[in-house]
Design a protein around this motif. Structure first.
Motif, PDB file in Angstrom:
ATOM      1  N   GLY A 148       0.803  -1.211   0.000  1.00 48.45           N
ATOM      2  CA  GLY A 148       0.000   0.000   0.000  1.00 48.45           C
ATOM      3  C   GLY A 148       0.834   1.258   0.000  1.00 48.45           C
ATOM      4  N   ASN A 149       0.284   2.311  -0.638  1.00 49.57           N
ATOM      5  CA  ASN A 149       0.951   3.619  -0.691  1.00 49.57           C
ATOM      6  C   ASN A 149      -0.012   4.684  -0.177  1.00 49.57           C
ATOM      7  N   PHE A 150       0.377   5.371   0.922  1.00 47.48           N
ATOM      8  CA  PHE A 150      -0.393   6.477   1.481  1.00 47.48           C
ATOM      9  C   PHE A 150       0.355   7.769   1.144  1.00 47.48           C
ATOM     10  N   ASP A 151      -0.154   8.506   0.162  1.00 48.53           N
ATOM     11  CA  ASP A 151       0.435   9.794  -0.212  1.00 48.53           C
ATOM     12  C   ASP A 151      -0.295  10.890   0.566  1.00 48.53           C
ATOM     13  N   ASN A 152       0.381  11.496   1.515  1.00 49.43           N
ATOM     14  CA  ASN A 152      -0.257  12.424   2.446  1.00 49.43           C
ATOM     15  C   ASN A 152       0.107  13.876   2.170  1.00 49.43           C
ATOM     16  N   ARG A 153      -0.865  14.747   2.378  1.00 49.05           N
ATOM     17  CA  ARG A 153      -0.616  16.187   2.350  1.00 49.05           C
ATOM     18  C   ARG A 153      -0.591  16.676   3.808  1.00 49.05           C
ATOM     19  N   ASP A 159      -7.331   1.491  -6.429  1.00 54.49           N
ATOM     20  CA  ASP A 159      -7.087   2.928  -6.258  1.00 54.49           C
ATOM     21  C   ASP A 159      -8.299   3.544  -5.575  1.00 54.49           C
ATOM     22  N   TYR A 160      -8.053   4.250  -4.449  1.00 54.63           N
ATOM     23  CA  TYR A 160      -9.148   4.805  -3.656  1.00 54.63           C
ATOM     24  C   TYR A 160      -9.199   6.329  -3.687  1.00 54.63           C
ATOM     25  N   GLY A 161      -8.417   6.953  -4.544  1.00 56.33           N
ATOM     26  CA  GLY A 161      -8.486   8.398  -4.668  1.00 56.33           C
ATOM     27  C   GLY A 161      -8.067   9.107  -3.393  1.00 56.33           C
ATOM     28  N   PHE A 196      -4.729   6.999  -1.396  1.00 59.69           N
ATOM     29  CA  PHE A 196      -4.352   5.613  -1.093  1.00 59.69           C
ATOM     30  C   PHE A 196      -4.571   4.710  -2.294  1.00 59.69           C
ATOM     31  N   ASP A 197      -3.553   3.915  -2.594  1.00 62.60           N
ATOM     32  CA  ASP A 197      -3.695   2.842  -3.580  1.00 62.60           C
ATOM     33  C   ASP A 197      -2.880   1.648  -3.099  1.00 62.60           C
ATOM     34  N   GLN A 198      -3.253   0.453  -3.566  1.00 66.90           N
ATOM     35  CA  GLN A 198      -2.549  -0.744  -3.135  1.00 66.90           C
ATOM     36  C   GLN A 198      -2.566  -1.809  -4.221  1.00 66.90           C
ATOM     37  N   SER A 199      -1.580  -2.703  -4.160  1.00 64.72           N
ATOM     38  CA  SER A 199      -1.500  -3.864  -5.047  1.00 64.72           C
ATOM     39  C   SER A 199      -1.582  -5.118  -4.186  1.00 64.72           C
ATOM     40  N   LEU A 200      -2.371  -6.091  -4.638  1.00 67.85           N
ATOM     41  CA  LEU A 200      -2.540  -7.353  -3.919  1.00 67.85           C
ATOM     42  C   LEU A 200      -2.123  -8.510  -4.814  1.00 67.85           C
TER      43      LEU A 200
END
Length: 220
Positions: free
Chosen positions: A61-66, A190-192, A207-211
């Motif tokens: 998972g990738n959490f790109d935060n502002r 992809d959850y926008g 947030f987006d993730q690969s399973l």
């Protein structure tokens, strides 16, 4: 002379009658048995119908935060799935599938004395499937709706969101028995963006993730 001729004719006549009778008494060759083709082609595996199963895998998972550091997390994911398939022709399959997965995807970072943590404890999808079968083996693509739990925590204060997004993926599946199949599948989700207000400060997480997961199914 006439007597001789008559005697000869009589002998010929008697021989002509007796020959078939004698031949009938002799053993006759057996008639060949009729040819029967006992070969029957094996029935193709039937992929159609309802099925249900379980799967286990790994998520990235990738959490790109502002207003907070970006966080990459990974962990074990596992859950259940169920679906229904129909055969459009002898090789092409269409279906629909839903799943529910638990995960331990979480990580944290401390920057400037503040600790930021992102996590996702579950996700679920409802997807269409389109596959091409080679008897007991199938390759397929899949895509549809994705839903996930997202949590952001800043210095112990947290906010939960249920994010809605999309997913796309592909997999291979094979029949072990007439009722049991096994699969390996990759899905991207992809959850926008989701916005939070924590402790009076505003945050946003993309947030987006690969399973990557393996599963087993029982076909009813």
């Amino acid at each position: 002379m006439k007597r001789l001729a008559l005697a000869g004719l009589s002998a010929v006549a008697i021989t002509g009658v007796a020959a078939p009778v004698f031949a009938a008494d002799l053993p006759q060759p057996a008639e060949p048995a009729p040819y029967v083709d006992n070969y029957a082609p094996a029935a193709r595996f039937d992929w159609s119908g309802f099925y249900a199963g379980a799967n286990l895998g790994w998520g990235f998972g990738n959490f790109d935060n502002r207003n907070a550091p970006d966080i990459d997390a990974n962990g074990v994911t596992g859950g259940i799935h169920a679906g229904y398939n129909i055969m459009l022709n002898p090789n092409v399959l269409a279906g629909v599938e839903a799943d529910f997965m638990f995960s331990d995807m979480e990580d944290s970072k401390t920057v400037g004395g503040n600790t930021f943590k992102n996590s996702s404890s579950w996700n679920s999808t409802v997807r269409g499937r389109l596959g091409y079968t080679f008897d007991k083996f199938m390759v397929y693509g899949t895509g549809g709706l994705a839903i996930a739990d997202l949590e952001t925590k800043v210095n112990g204060n947290k906010k939960d969101k249920t994010a809605v997004g999309w997913t796309v993926g592909a997999g291979v599946e094979g029949a072990i028995t007439q009722n049991v199949t096994a699969r390996i599948e990759y899905d991207y989700q992809d959850y926008g963006s989701e916005k939070y207000s924590i402790g009076g400060a505003g945050y946003r997480t993309d947030f987006d993730q690969s399973l990557v997961r393996a599963g087993i199914s029982y076909k009813f």
